[in-house]
Every structure is written in structure tokens, then in C-alpha cells.
Write an enzyme that holds these catalytic residues in place. Sequence first.
Site, PDB file in Angstrom:
ATOM      1  N   GLY A  17       1.390  -0.955  -0.322  1.00 54.68           N
ATOM      2  CA  GLY A  17       0.072   0.131   0.208  1.00 54.68           C
ATOM      3  C   GLY A  17       0.996   1.622  -0.008  1.00 54.68           C
ATOM      4  O   GLY A  17       2.008   1.009  -0.221  1.00 54.68           O
ATOM      5  N   ASN A  18      -0.242   2.647   0.204  1.00 57.14           N
ATOM      6  CA  ASN A  18       0.959   3.422   0.282  1.00 57.14           C
ATOM      7  C   ASN A  18       1.898   4.087   1.438  1.00 57.14           C
ATOM      8  O   ASN A  18       2.673   4.324   1.648  1.00 57.14           O
ATOM      9  CB  ASN A  18      -0.162   4.565   0.139  1.00 57.14           C
ATOM     10  N   THR A  19       1.352   3.575   2.461  1.00 67.14           N
ATOM     11  CA  THR A  19       2.313   3.978   3.866  1.00 67.14           C
ATOM     12  C   THR A  19       2.014   2.169   4.482  1.00 67.14           C
ATOM     13  O   THR A  19       3.232   2.270   5.667  1.00 67.14           O
ATOM     14  CB  THR A  19       1.146   4.122   4.574  1.00 67.14           C
ATOM     15  N   LYS A  22       1.588  -4.975   3.504  1.00 69.93           N
ATOM     16  CA  LYS A  22       1.189  -6.650   4.194  1.00 69.93           C
ATOM     17  C   LYS A  22       1.134  -7.714   3.981  1.00 69.93           C
ATOM     18  O   LYS A  22       1.106  -7.433   2.677  1.00 69.93           O
ATOM     19  CB  LYS A  22      -0.322  -6.445   4.763  1.00 69.93           C
ATOM     20  N   ASP A 104      -7.202  -1.985  -4.786  1.00 67.70           N
ATOM     21  CA  ASP A 104      -7.653  -2.324  -2.394  1.00 67.70           C
ATOM     22  C   ASP A 104      -8.488  -2.553  -2.742  1.00 67.70           C
ATOM     23  O   ASP A 104      -9.544  -3.485  -2.069  1.00 67.70           O
ATOM     24  CB  ASP A 104      -6.991  -1.726  -2.223  1.00 67.70           C
ATOM     25  N   ASP A 125     -13.636   0.777   4.719  1.00 62.17           N
ATOM     26  CA  ASP A 125     -11.982   0.624   4.384  1.00 62.17           C
ATOM     27  C   ASP A 125     -11.499   1.853   5.036  1.00 62.17           C
ATOM     28  O   ASP A 125     -11.519   3.213   4.112  1.00 62.17           O
ATOM     29  CB  ASP A 125     -10.907   0.407   3.372  1.00 62.17           C
ATOM     30  N   THR A 179      -8.409  25.271  21.330  1.00 60.80           N
ATOM     31  CA  THR A 179      -8.612  25.333  19.324  1.00 60.80           C
ATOM     32  C   THR A 179      -8.106  23.740  18.941  1.00 60.80           C
ATOM     33  O   THR A 179      -8.807  22.994  18.129  1.00 60.80           O
ATOM     34  CB  THR A 179      -7.777  25.894  19.030  1.00 60.80           C
TER      35      THR A 179
END
Length: 251
Positions: A17-19, A22, A104, A125, A179
Site C-alpha cells: 500500500g501507500n504507507t 501486508k 485495494d 476501509d 482549539t
Amino acid sequence: MGANSKTDLMQLVIDIGNTRVKCGLFSDHGLQWGMPVSAMEDHEFHALFQREDIHAAIFSSSGQLSNDLRQLLEKARFPVLELDHSMPLPFRNHYLTPESLGLDRLANVAGAQLLFPEQNSLVIDVGTCITYDLLEAGMEYKGGIISPGLEMRAKAMNHFTARLPKVSASATDLLGVTTEQALQSGTFNACIAEIDGIIKAFNKRYNSLNVIMTGGDLTTLQGHVENSIFARPYLQLEGLNELLLYQLSRL
């Protein structure tokens, strides 16, 4: 790490994946071993290939596939498939622009079909983006929804304003008295409200609907969603394995 037995025939499944990466080993439809890692070293894959009796593999790559891993897969002694949009699917795809559909999401839908065959299922997801995908009974993939994920929401409010700080995307009280707390509530609680609202909207359309949640923010969000869900952290791997078995059955 390892499977049940050296003599077991295994399918290797890799989702890049992007990050995160697996990886999983399956015996037929059953996951024997799975591991989500931010960066799985190439030498670990070399050891995995030597240790397990793998007879077929599939990988999906929305992130960067290292040259070493690609060469390892190309030289494997077993067939290796790469998921792409031309691959035959075990369900009918009604998406009007199938070439733009995230791989995905295809894997998630295949995983939903495995878990609940011939039933209505909504896959959520919760990753970099939050995707919602609907599989109708009768193996009909109807499409879905894409919205910003937790981290993206927090970053956007910081990036597109002059003074708002970047906050952690974590559970917080509904009412912020600073804030920072207000931003955290707007990030987290608004995300939960969105998920619950979309589930309720789909429940109005379908008398019987399975809701499956997966993705990197699963553990952060699942306990706060009001609607009943099935948490499935390895759904993409399960779906990729189903797609691999479907291709093998066609040979």
C-alpha cells in the site's frame, strides 16, 4: 513466523500500500499467518521463500515495489500474479470506470464475497482515504464512496489555514474547550458520525446488510461506531487470496 507445516502447500499474498506492506500465507482459503508491517525487508521475503512450500502467489502494488522484491517474484519457482484491472473477477463489476477503481477496493470486495457469499455487504476501509464499497447479493459490485481518512482530515485543516495547528487523529470528547481539542473532535467525532450516517443510509436500502470494517485505522475507530460491524484486519489479504484461487481455478 511460519505456517502449520513445511509440507503444507501455501499461497503467498502481498499487498503493498501507500504507507504499509501486508503479507500473508494461506492454506486454501484459510489464513495461516499474516503480518502488517510498515516496511518489510527484502531479506525477510527471501527467507520466507526458502522456508515455506509456496505453490502460487499474488501481489497488489499501489505503493512502491522494490526492485529486489520484484526480481525475487519474477524468478520465483511458482506462478506469481500481479493484480490489475484486466484480471477476471469472481463477481460482476458495475463500476463505469473500472480502470480507475483502486485495486485495494477490488480485493476488499472479493474478501466480502468470501465471508458472506450471496449476501449484501458493505465494506468500509479506514485508511488514508475511507472507502465504502457495496457488494449486492448475487455477486454484483455496485460501486461506493471515497472520503478523507483521519490523518488527511487533520492535515487538511492545518495545511489550508494560517493558524490552525496539526493535531493527532485520536479519540476525544465531543466538546472541545481548546482549539486543539476542537480540531481533534472535528477530526475524530465527525469521522465517526460520517461512518454511522453512511451505514444507516445503506441499511435503509437493504433489509439485511453485513458491514465489514478494515484498514489501518480500524483499531482506532471500531469501538466508537454505533452500528454493528465485523472487524476484519486482514480483509485485503483474504480478498487477494480469493482472487488468486479464482485465477488458478480457471487454468
